[in-house]
Design a protein around this motif. Sequence first.
Motif, PDB file in Angstrom:
ATOM      1  N   ASP A 253       0.826  -1.206   0.000  1.00  0.00           N
ATOM      2  CA  ASP A 253       0.000   0.000   0.000  1.00  0.00           C
ATOM      3  C   ASP A 253       0.859   1.255   0.000  1.00  0.00           C
ATOM      4  O   ASP A 253       1.720   1.442   0.853  1.00  0.00           O
ATOM      5  N   GLN A 254       0.626   2.113  -0.989  1.00  0.00           N
ATOM      6  CA  GLN A 254       1.279   3.418  -1.035  1.00  0.00           C
ATOM      7  C   GLN A 254       0.277   4.555  -0.852  1.00  0.00           C
ATOM      8  O   GLN A 254       0.557   5.707  -1.193  1.00  0.00           O
ATOM      9  N   SER A 255      -0.888   4.255  -0.301  1.00  0.00           N
ATOM     10  CA  SER A 255      -1.893   5.284  -0.041  1.00  0.00           C
ATOM     11  C   SER A 255      -1.390   6.237   1.032  1.00  0.00           C
ATOM     12  O   SER A 255      -0.551   5.882   1.858  1.00  0.00           O
ATOM     13  N   ALA A 256      -1.909   7.450   1.008  1.00  0.00           N
ATOM     14  CA  ALA A 256      -1.552   8.415   2.041  1.00  0.00           C
ATOM     15  C   ALA A 256      -1.953   7.847   3.402  1.00  0.00           C
ATOM     16  O   ALA A 256      -3.107   7.521   3.641  1.00  0.00           O
ATOM     17  N   GLY A 257      -0.986   7.731   4.287  1.00  0.00           N
ATOM     18  CA  GLY A 257      -1.251   7.144   5.596  1.00  0.00           C
ATOM     19  C   GLY A 257      -1.270   5.631   5.595  1.00  0.00           C
ATOM     20  O   GLY A 257      -1.475   5.009   6.640  1.00  0.00           O
ATOM     21  N   GLN A 258      -1.054   5.008   4.410  1.00  0.00           N
ATOM     22  CA  GLN A 258      -1.075   3.558   4.287  1.00  0.00           C
ATOM     23  C   GLN A 258      -2.297   2.941   4.971  1.00  0.00           C
ATOM     24  O   GLN A 258      -2.202   2.036   5.793  1.00  0.00           O
ATOM     25  N   ASP A 259      -3.471   3.472   4.637  1.00  0.00           N
ATOM     26  CA  ASP A 259      -4.671   3.084   5.353  1.00  0.00           C
ATOM     27  C   ASP A 259      -5.644   2.273   4.511  1.00  0.00           C
ATOM     28  O   ASP A 259      -6.803   2.119   4.880  1.00  0.00           O
ATOM     29  N   ALA A 260      -5.202   1.737   3.377  1.00  0.00           N
ATOM     30  CA  ALA A 260      -6.130   1.010   2.509  1.00  0.00           C
ATOM     31  C   ALA A 260      -6.777  -0.159   3.249  1.00  0.00           C
ATOM     32  O   ALA A 260      -7.977  -0.412   3.102  1.00  0.00           O
ATOM     33  N   ALA A 261      -6.009  -0.867   4.064  1.00  0.00           N
ATOM     34  CA  ALA A 261      -6.539  -2.045   4.743  1.00  0.00           C
ATOM     35  C   ALA A 261      -7.552  -1.698   5.816  1.00  0.00           C
ATOM     36  O   ALA A 261      -8.278  -2.580   6.289  1.00  0.00           O
ATOM     37  N   THR A 262      -7.613  -0.439   6.227  1.00  0.00           N
ATOM     38  CA  THR A 262      -8.573  -0.041   7.263  1.00  0.00           C
ATOM     39  C   THR A 262      -9.901   0.409   6.685  1.00  0.00           C
ATOM     40  O   THR A 262     -10.863   0.585   7.439  1.00  0.00           O
ATOM     41  N   ALA A 263      -9.989   0.616   5.383  1.00  0.00           N
ATOM     42  CA  ALA A 263     -11.276   0.962   4.774  1.00  0.00           C
ATOM     43  C   ALA A 263     -12.232  -0.201   5.011  1.00  0.00           C
ATOM     44  O   ALA A 263     -11.857  -1.362   4.826  1.00  0.00           O
ATOM     45  N   PRO A 264     -13.456   0.056   5.447  1.00  0.00           N
ATOM     46  CA  PRO A 264     -14.361  -1.043   5.834  1.00  0.00           C
ATOM     47  C   PRO A 264     -14.506  -2.128   4.770  1.00  0.00           C
ATOM     48  O   PRO A 264     -14.473  -3.319   5.086  1.00  0.00           O
ATOM     49  N   SER A 265     -14.677  -1.741   3.524  1.00  0.00           N
ATOM     50  CA  SER A 265     -14.892  -2.756   2.482  1.00  0.00           C
ATOM     51  C   SER A 265     -13.639  -3.589   2.259  1.00  0.00           C
ATOM     52  O   SER A 265     -13.714  -4.810   2.047  1.00  0.00           O
ATOM     53  N   VAL A 266     -12.465  -2.952   2.308  1.00  0.00           N
ATOM     54  CA  VAL A 266     -11.212  -3.685   2.139  1.00  0.00           C
ATOM     55  C   VAL A 266     -10.970  -4.597   3.339  1.00  0.00           C
ATOM     56  O   VAL A 266     -10.622  -5.778   3.186  1.00  0.00           O
ATOM     57  N   ALA A 267     -11.168  -4.054   4.540  1.00  0.00           N
ATOM     58  CA  ALA A 267     -10.961  -4.849   5.751  1.00  0.00           C
ATOM     59  C   ALA A 267     -11.872  -6.073   5.765  1.00  0.00           C
ATOM     60  O   ALA A 267     -11.465  -7.164   6.181  1.00  0.00           O
ATOM     61  N   ALA A 268     -13.111  -5.897   5.300  1.00  0.00           N
ATOM     62  CA  ALA A 268     -14.053  -7.016   5.274  1.00  0.00           C
ATOM     63  C   ALA A 268     -13.562  -8.117   4.349  1.00  0.00           C
ATOM     64  O   ALA A 268     -13.610  -9.316   4.687  1.00  0.00           O
ATOM     65  N   MET A 269     -13.051  -7.764   3.168  1.00  0.00           N
ATOM     66  CA  MET A 269     -12.596  -8.780   2.230  1.00  0.00           C
ATOM     67  C   MET A 269     -11.299  -9.435   2.695  1.00  0.00           C
ATOM     68  O   MET A 269     -11.078 -10.624   2.444  1.00  0.00           O
ATOM     69  N   LEU A 270     -10.450  -8.692   3.390  1.00  0.00           N
ATOM     70  CA  LEU A 270      -9.252  -9.305   3.961  1.00  0.00           C
ATOM     71  C   LEU A 270      -9.640 -10.339   5.022  1.00  0.00           C
ATOM     72  O   LEU A 270      -9.018 -11.403   5.120  1.00  0.00           O
ATOM     73  N   ARG A 271     -10.686 -10.032   5.803  1.00  0.00           N
ATOM     74  CA  ARG A 271     -11.153 -10.991   6.803  1.00  0.00           C
ATOM     75  C   ARG A 271     -11.702 -12.252   6.130  1.00  0.00           C
ATOM     76  O   ARG A 271     -11.512 -13.370   6.634  1.00  0.00           O
ATOM     77  N   VAL A 272     -12.397 -12.077   5.000  1.00  0.00           N
ATOM     78  CA  VAL A 272     -12.905 -13.244   4.268  1.00  0.00           C
ATOM     79  C   VAL A 272     -11.741 -14.128   3.811  1.00  0.00           C
ATOM     80  O   VAL A 272     -11.767 -15.356   3.969  1.00  0.00           O
ATOM     81  N   LEU A 273     -10.724 -13.508   3.219  1.00  0.00           N
ATOM     82  CA  LEU A 273      -9.579 -14.285   2.741  1.00  0.00           C
ATOM     83  C   LEU A 273      -8.909 -15.040   3.880  1.00  0.00           C
ATOM     84  O   LEU A 273      -8.543 -16.215   3.744  1.00  0.00           O
ATOM     85  N   GLU A 274      -8.760 -14.383   5.016  1.00  0.00           N
ATOM     86  CA  GLU A 274      -8.117 -15.046   6.154  1.00  0.00           C
ATOM     87  C   GLU A 274      -9.006 -16.158   6.704  1.00  0.00           C
ATOM     88  O   GLU A 274      -8.511 -17.216   7.105  1.00  0.00           O
ATOM     89  N   ALA A 275     -10.329 -15.956   6.708  1.00  0.00           N
ATOM     90  CA  ALA A 275     -11.242 -17.001   7.160  1.00  0.00           C
ATOM     91  C   ALA A 275     -11.188 -18.210   6.230  1.00  0.00           C
ATOM     92  O   ALA A 275     -11.365 -19.352   6.665  1.00  0.00           O
ATOM     93  N   GLN A 276     -10.918 -17.964   4.961  1.00  0.00           N
ATOM     94  CA  GLN A 276     -10.768 -19.054   4.005  1.00  0.00           C
ATOM     95  C   GLN A 276      -9.467 -19.827   4.197  1.00  0.00           C
ATOM     96  O   GLN A 276      -9.266 -20.872   3.580  1.00  0.00           O
ATOM     97  N   GLY A 277      -8.594 -19.294   5.034  1.00  0.00           N
ATOM     98  CA  GLY A 277      -7.300 -19.931   5.243  1.00  0.00           C
ATOM     99  C   GLY A 277      -6.213 -19.408   4.335  1.00  0.00           C
ATOM    100  O   GLY A 277      -5.148 -20.021   4.222  1.00  0.00           O
ATOM    101  N   ARG A 278      -6.465 -18.258   3.702  1.00  0.00           N
ATOM    102  CA  ARG A 278      -5.460 -17.675   2.807  1.00  0.00           C
ATOM    103  C   ARG A 278      -4.448 -16.873   3.614  1.00  0.00           C
ATOM    104  O   ARG A 278      -4.827 -15.979   4.381  1.00  0.00           O
ATOM    105  N   PRO A 279      -3.174 -17.123   3.457  1.00  0.00           N
ATOM    106  CA  PRO A 279      -2.181 -16.242   4.081  1.00  0.00           C
ATOM    107  C   PRO A 279      -2.248 -14.849   3.459  1.00  0.00           C
ATOM    108  O   PRO A 279      -2.343 -14.715   2.235  1.00  0.00           O
ATOM    109  N   VAL A 280      -2.224 -13.834   4.293  1.00  0.00           N
ATOM    110  CA  VAL A 280      -2.288 -12.442   3.834  1.00  0.00           C
ATOM    111  C   VAL A 280      -1.101 -11.690   4.412  1.00  0.00           C
ATOM    112  O   VAL A 280      -0.876 -11.695   5.622  1.00  0.00           O
ATOM    113  N   THR A 281      -0.334 -11.054   3.536  1.00  0.00           N
ATOM    114  CA  THR A 281       0.797 -10.227   3.954  1.00  0.00           C
ATOM    115  C   THR A 281       0.508  -8.786   3.543  1.00  0.00           C
ATOM    116  O   THR A 281       0.290  -8.511   2.364  1.00  0.00           O
ATOM    117  N   LEU A 282       0.472  -7.871   4.514  1.00  0.00           N
ATOM    118  CA  LEU A 282       0.212  -6.458   4.250  1.00  0.00           C
ATOM    119  C   LEU A 282       1.517  -5.682   4.401  1.00  0.00           C
ATOM    120  O   LEU A 282       2.197  -5.773   5.431  1.00  0.00           O
TER     121      LEU A 282
END
Length: 490
Positions: A253-282
């Motif tokens: 993430d090169q967003s200002a403040g590096q806050d892309a993962a905190t946006a509700p819609s992004v955070a929700a999909m990251l939680r789905v991927l992790e619930a599926q057992g997908r490794p996620v590196t931010l």
Amino acid sequence: MELIGNGGERFDDVREIAVLRGGGLGDLMFAVPALEALAAAYPEARITLLGAPLAPAVLRGRTDAVHAFEELPVAPGVRDGGEGAPDLEAFVARLHGRFDLAVQVHGGGRNSNPFLLRLGARHTVGTATEDAEVLERWVRYVYYQHEVLRGLEVASLAGAAPVTLDPRVRVTDDERAAVRAELGVAGRLVAVHPGAVTPARWSGAWARPSHDAPLDAEVDVLVPTVGRPAELATTLAGLAAQTDVAFRLVLSDQSAGQDAATAPSVAAMLRVLEAQGRPVTLLAHPERRGLAEHRQHLLDHATAPAVLYLDDDVWLEPGSVRRMLDALRSLGCGFVGSAVQGLSYLDDRRPHETAVYEPWDGPVVPEVVRRGTPAFDRLSLHNAANPTHVAADLDVEPGGWVPYRVAWVGACVLYDRAALEAVGGFGFWPVLPTEHAGEDVVAQWRVMERFGGAGILPSGAVHLESPTTVTDRRVDAPDVLFPEHADAAH
């Protein structure tokens, strides 16, 4: 039978052998020919299998090649979890110095080789990826290799020739009768084992503790992002639908403040991927040095044998990554791309642009693409919804794919990581100004010249058609890296 691969001489005075192979039922079965080769080459030795808890139930009494079992402790890349697992340090202390020969047929060696070396065996053999610590005798780990042959190649390093190529175990008449009684069948019975685990956990298991070790990622999905949370969430939703392939997400993430993962819609999909057992590196990567540097930063964090560069404004049809991976394996080339389609142009047919379509009728071979060459004219094929229209005319069966010749492919490209790294990846970034475009073209052309590359249809990749974040395109990377290309442009 003769030794497989280069082989080696038998080691002297070997009385105790350790074989490291964790995993599930299929992993154990495919290791049996290597175990039997070792037992035949060292008939006086005792072979101890370092494996998962299920190993004794699968192999004890079913093969004469294993004499003892040791349950693996939890250790990165060796065993990722499990209740009641032995303590790592106690395991190492108890077994240290016991073995004359330790054999690694567990994986690429990035984690398993250091683990094996801690046991202090006099001799070690196994596989190693380019970034793994090597053993006394080793062969390069090739991901797309038959599991049985890989194990036998490792065994040959210790001078053990194959005695069989078939992974077989003994089954008693009582066991056969019990299975027939349980299933209610009387005739011949064929058992098909499609796999012990699936790449993605389904929603009914999300809240349950997982005792299965995650599958090794076949693909690292590398997503660079900056300031587009809505588009990024859509991209991640497409990835969550790729349930038939084991992948790891690496999001930089090169967003200002590096806050892309905190946006509700992004955070929700990251939680789905992790619930599926997908490794996620931010990754937070605030200093902007250009597109090429950002892509190289992602490549530096990749470990899987294939890497998918996916822009943050692309939605993937379910099954797209699996089809790309199947194509990469089947074609044996350096990359496979799925050109993005703009579906707002679905009614805009452009036969003058799609006339350059040319399928790969034979093997994908290296080729040179530059401005002014006929191959460069293929670029029009990826405009608007052209890939959609060409695919419709091909009438491909669902799940299938057709390879074709490309000038390059943007936004969704799956590389053989070894091939990309062999040409330097995106390491050319220091010669470019911060504001540039075309960095993916440079990487693809270099890969194409050595290993070949292809697009596949149907594509399955849809462009979200949001405004680009690359607004300054005055410097085109191919003009800088390929002087003859710049001369042709002028």
